[in-house]
Design an enzyme around this catalytic site. Sequence first.
Site, mmCIF file in Angstrom:
data_model
loop_
_atom_site.group_PDB
_atom_site.id
_atom_site.type_symbol
_atom_site.label_atom_id
_atom_site.label_comp_id
_atom_site.label_asym_id
_atom_site.label_seq_id
_atom_site.Cartn_x
_atom_site.Cartn_y
_atom_site.Cartn_z
ATOM 1 N N HIS A 172 0.284 -6.368 -1.673
ATOM 2 C CA HIS A 172 -0.267 -5.507 -2.849
ATOM 3 C C HIS A 172 -0.839 -4.264 -2.411
ATOM 4 C CE1 HIS A 172 -1.242 -5.253 -7.269
ATOM 5 N NE2 HIS A 172 -2.329 -4.712 -6.701
ATOM 6 N N GLU A 173 -1.961 -4.595 -1.811
ATOM 7 C CA GLU A 173 -3.069 -3.476 -1.412
ATOM 8 C C GLU A 173 -2.284 -2.487 -0.327
ATOM 9 O OE1 GLU A 173 -5.247 -3.287 -3.036
ATOM 10 O OE2 GLU A 173 -5.391 -4.999 -3.893
ATOM 11 N N HIS A 176 -0.507 -0.010 -2.508
ATOM 12 C CA HIS A 176 -1.551 1.086 -2.917
ATOM 13 C C HIS A 176 -1.751 1.966 -1.776
ATOM 14 C CE1 HIS A 176 -2.476 -0.430 -6.858
ATOM 15 N NE2 HIS A 176 -3.025 -1.538 -6.617
ATOM 16 N N HIS A 179 1.293 4.303 -1.364
ATOM 17 C CA HIS A 179 1.202 5.427 -2.424
ATOM 18 C C HIS A 179 0.206 6.646 -2.020
ATOM 19 C CE1 HIS A 179 1.537 5.980 -7.078
ATOM 20 N NE2 HIS A 179 2.142 7.058 -6.507
#
Length: 372
Positions: A172-173, A176, A179
């Site tokens: 998940h991190e 980020h 991105h």
Amino acid sequence: EALYKQYGAYINTIAAAFYGNVKQAMFYADARGYKSTLNMYLDGSFIPENVYKNLIKTVNGNLDKMYCYVDIRKKALGVDELHFYDIYAPMVEDIDWKISYDEAKDIVVKALAPMGEEYVSHIKEGFNNGWVDVYENTGKRSGAFSWGAYGTHPYVFLNYSDTLNDVFTVIHEMGHAMHTYYSNANQPYIYAGYKIFVAEVASTCNEAILMQYMLKNTDDEKKKRYLLNHFFEQFKGTLYRQTMFAEFEMEAHAKAEHGEESLCAMYKKLNEKYFGPDMVIDDEIALEWARIPHFYTPFYVYQYATGYSAAIAISTKILAGDEQVIAGYRKFLSGGSSMHPIELLKLCGIDMTRPDVVQEALDVFGELLKQW
């Protein structure tokens, strides 16, 4: 009962505070020439109102899937009555599934292979070159997040403790981080930051890809049920519950604009609608709205549900090997805020102004229920 007794004791005060917040929004919307508070708050990110309304309408058209989930949960827990305090209990017994950080990195790299070699190479770069603060330490705060400054690589903050949830947190991190990495690399400072509307897409897309990888590569039935339970919780908590919150906000603001107030009754009725006949509607649940701080940032929570829907739809296309979507997704990651969020998502073949995207995500939920 102990928790909500206190909210009940102060419910009129809390309602007055919330109504004051709504009245402030109404004043600004009127002063700035907007037709409603919803119109004003969506306009900041150039989000058409039909994105918000389509989300609610589409989820309302798929409540049968939530009722099916509630039925499954009731049977899995073996209870005669399912109450709201039962919906967070795991539907499977805990299993001893320890995954070291080195194993987690290997799983993440393999799971993200459909993203392409370039994307995976940046993930490896992050793992191998000090982007990640991995373990708990003295004085270190809890939780996990990705952060950084323009001109440096992203930093990922973890408190890794060898659990399955930690593996999902890592991917998940890193979503980020990717991105941020792509946006910073391709945009000048002024356009490098991305809007909240798309902020959770990259991270959740990664999680969805990991989930499908884990389900495909796990033969143990207990572990599969454990994974499905994890996925169910995301659909329930992010897509259905946040949409219910969004509908509550829309109704509350609309009624305030017409001089009506009935917050507890309205919230209880929405819970009855969203969770169906197999859920016991405890009186205390009517007070739950009073403890949700997000409602004081009007029309914010819907973005969790739209972002999740977009991520599930994108991940499904990536796993199907759609090269056009994979290429478009990298453009999306590189876009920062150089385009409006709706236009950025169109690069991945995702049009949030149509109900199709939310429906695609809900179809995945339906398939997972069948797998269970």
